[in-house]
Enzyme design. Structure first.
Site, PDB file in Angstrom:
ATOM      1  N   GLU A 256       0.533  -1.245  -0.021  1.00 40.76           N
ATOM      2  CA  GLU A 256       0.169   0.105  -0.230  1.00 40.76           C
ATOM      3  C   GLU A 256       0.510   1.696  -0.321  1.00 40.76           C
ATOM      4  OE1 GLU A 256      -2.962   0.884   3.203  1.00 40.76           O
ATOM      5  OE2 GLU A 256      -3.619  -1.612   3.041  1.00 40.76           O
ATOM      6  N   GLU A 308     -13.719   6.540  -1.707  1.00 40.26           N
ATOM      7  CA  GLU A 308     -15.128   5.498  -1.121  1.00 40.26           C
ATOM      8  C   GLU A 308     -15.611   7.080  -0.235  1.00 40.26           C
ATOM      9  OE1 GLU A 308     -13.413   2.170  -0.099  1.00 40.26           O
ATOM     10  OE2 GLU A 308     -11.164   2.880  -1.300  1.00 40.26           O
ATOM     11  N   LYS A 311     -16.271   5.775   4.028  1.00 39.05           N
ATOM     12  CA  LYS A 311     -15.053   5.810   5.530  1.00 39.05           C
ATOM     13  C   LYS A 311     -15.024   6.932   6.431  1.00 39.05           C
ATOM     14  CE  LYS A 311     -11.396   3.990   2.718  1.00 39.05           C
ATOM     15  NZ  LYS A 311      -9.894   4.220   2.028  1.00 39.05           N
ATOM     16  N   GLU A 317      -9.789   9.924   3.775  1.00 33.77           N
ATOM     17  CA  GLU A 317     -10.572   8.851   4.134  1.00 33.77           C
ATOM     18  C   GLU A 317     -11.071   8.918   2.441  1.00 33.77           C
ATOM     19  OE1 GLU A 317      -9.290   6.439   6.099  1.00 33.77           O
ATOM     20  OE2 GLU A 317      -8.642   7.759   7.420  1.00 33.77           O
TER      21      GLU A 317
END
Length: 478
Positions: A256, A308, A311, A317
């Site tokens: 990541e 997204e 989150k 986020e």
């Protein structure tokens, strides 16, 4: 002559294939507006250069969607299932249920045994990790699957030090767990997965260094090597730490890494995201490796595929994606085949770096840490804490914040490795009021992450106070 030209052409193609370096992406699904997996898989196959995908669970719809795409898939086993998988029977059942129905049509290359277990897991989970990895490998082999490797991603919270890179070392308490793990990975030819995020080490002074932009660089006095970007420094620090315990030959994977394109602060911007991810991709694909690992290959997975919207935590986020949910690029990071996007990378750092751009005095001293499919790392070399305004401050819940939002904050902080025992029954800060429990943990998170104002945002449910909220035996950190 024609035959000779054909042979030369084939040799050139083979050489180009051998020097191609894989760029992967983490495919998170904490959103209510994402396209169906089959559409995502077809989009990645036909419109992008991404050839590796990592998911944070074993969603059968996603695994099936990548069948016959030639895109390699990493499946993640949830952390909570790890202890049961130390038993061969349970491990074989997991393989039969979650791997064999899709293999080999779906090109599964790695099974990730949990995510950042050594960062936040309890003792039972940590002690079960390596036995579960060994048992699961045996289960795969017994089920006739010999080309799927078992590993587990680590936050850089495993690092005691990372500067200078040659002196990178693991924390003493994790060495008894990492040593047998690295031995297993060497034996099975699996990779050591780490999550290097220069974003977490950002400071105004290090901005260009973090973003692959021209900068003064970092000189390692012990090796004489010079570093023009933080990613290389972090990867070499992990390599040095592994080498120090006898495992410098184990392959590394950057499982990541990424940069958010939007949040409440200047550190998150489209330009910063494209500078980091765009230059990172070019750097990895160049095949030149790092100063301590020249010409060494390591797969790199960008976080994340999509923005997204569900989150929890700070605004950042929700904005780690390369793509919007409608699959249009947030910016041009260099993964689209037609190269359509929204931003142009600035100049990259070279071996002869130029002076760094002066930092803006009012810039924040570091970013908040994100939640991915698993829990997030603490930086190996965090910025020195600086109290906003110069005096002591505490982070507490805002009046009017809903219990649902505050419970989400509790879940978020507990998943970040913060000690949540004080708010549990019998703890010194246990309280039936969710606001009181949330305030204690929100402050613990704020204090542990540099005391930056934005680490008390919590989606507008936190506020700073100069009045010590400690009461009775419940003492708030400051």
């Amino acid at each position: 002559m024609a035959t000779t030209k054909l042979l030369l052409s084939l040799l050139l193609l083979i050489q180009l294939a051998a020097t191609a370096f894989a760029i992967g992406v983490n495919y998170g699904t904490l959103a209510d507006n994402l396209p169906p997996p089959a559409q995502v898989a077809n989009f990645l196959k036909t419109q992008t250069n991404i050839d590796k995908v990592k998911i944070f669970d074993a969603n059968p719809d996603i695994i099936k969607a990548f069948a016959n795409t030639n895109i390699s898939l990493t499946i993640t086993i949830p952390n909570g299932e790890i202890p049961s998988l130390t038993k061969l029977r349970a491990a074989r059942r997991w393989v039969v249920d979650h791997v064999k129905p899709f293999y080999p049509q779906t090109k599964i290359n790695y099974i990730a045994m949990g995510n950042e277990v050594l960062h936040w897991g309890d003792d039972n989970l940590k002690n079960s990790l390596v036995p579960a990895m060994r048992t699961f490998h045996n289960a795969l082999v017994r089920e006739g699957i010999k080309d799927v490797k078992v590993s587990t991603p680590h936050s850089l919270g495993i690092m005691l030090s990372s500067e200078p890179p040659s002196q990178g070392r693991f924390r003493p308490e994790v060495i008894p767990l990492l040593t047998p793990m690295l031995g297993f990975l060497r034996q099975t030819k699996g990779p050591f997965m780490v999550n290097p995020y220069p974003y977490f080490g950002w400071s105004p002074e290090k901005e260009n260094y973090a973003l692959f932009k021209p900068n003064k660089g970092v000189h390692d006095q012990f090796t004489g090597k010079s570093y023009t970007n933080m990613f290389d420094g972090l990867m070499d620090a992990v390599y040095s730490a592994a080498k120090a315990v006898g495992f410098g030959d184990v392959d590394l994977v950057a499982a990541e890494t990424g940069w958010p394109s939007s949040c409440e602060f200047p550190v998150c911007s489209v330009q910063n995201a494209v500078d980091y991810n765009g230059h990172l991709i070019k750097h990895v694909e160049s095949g030149k490796g790092t100063p301590l690992m020249p010409n060494r290959k390591f797969d790199t997975y960008i976080f994340a595929l999509f923005n997204e919207n569900q989150k929890p935590g700070p605004l950042a986020e929700k904005n780690w994606g390369l793509f919007k949910p409608d699959m249009t690029p947030v910016y041009n990071a260099g993964v689209m085949r037609n190269q359509q996007g929204g931003a142009t990378p600035g100049p990259t750092a070279t071996t002869a770096p130029q002076p760094a751009t002066p930092a803006t005095p009012a810039a924040p001293a570091g970013p908040a840490k994100p939640v991915k499919g698993g829990k997030k790392p603490k930086p190996a070399t965090p910025a020195a804490p600086v109290a906003a305004g110069g005096g002591k401050k505490w982070c507490v819940a805002k009046p009017g914040a809903t219990n649902q939002a505050l419970q989400a904050n509790i879940d978020y902080v507990c998943g970040k490795g913060v000690d949540c025992k004080p708010i549990q029954p019998g703890g010194t800060c246990f309280d039936n009021d969710v606001k009181a429990r949330a305030s204690y943990l929100m402050n613990a998170y704020y204090q542990a992450n540099g005391r930056h104002d934005f680490n008390c945002d919590f989606s507008k449910t936190g506020q700073l106070t100069s009045a010590d909220p400690s009461h009775g035996s419940c003492k708030y950190n400051a």
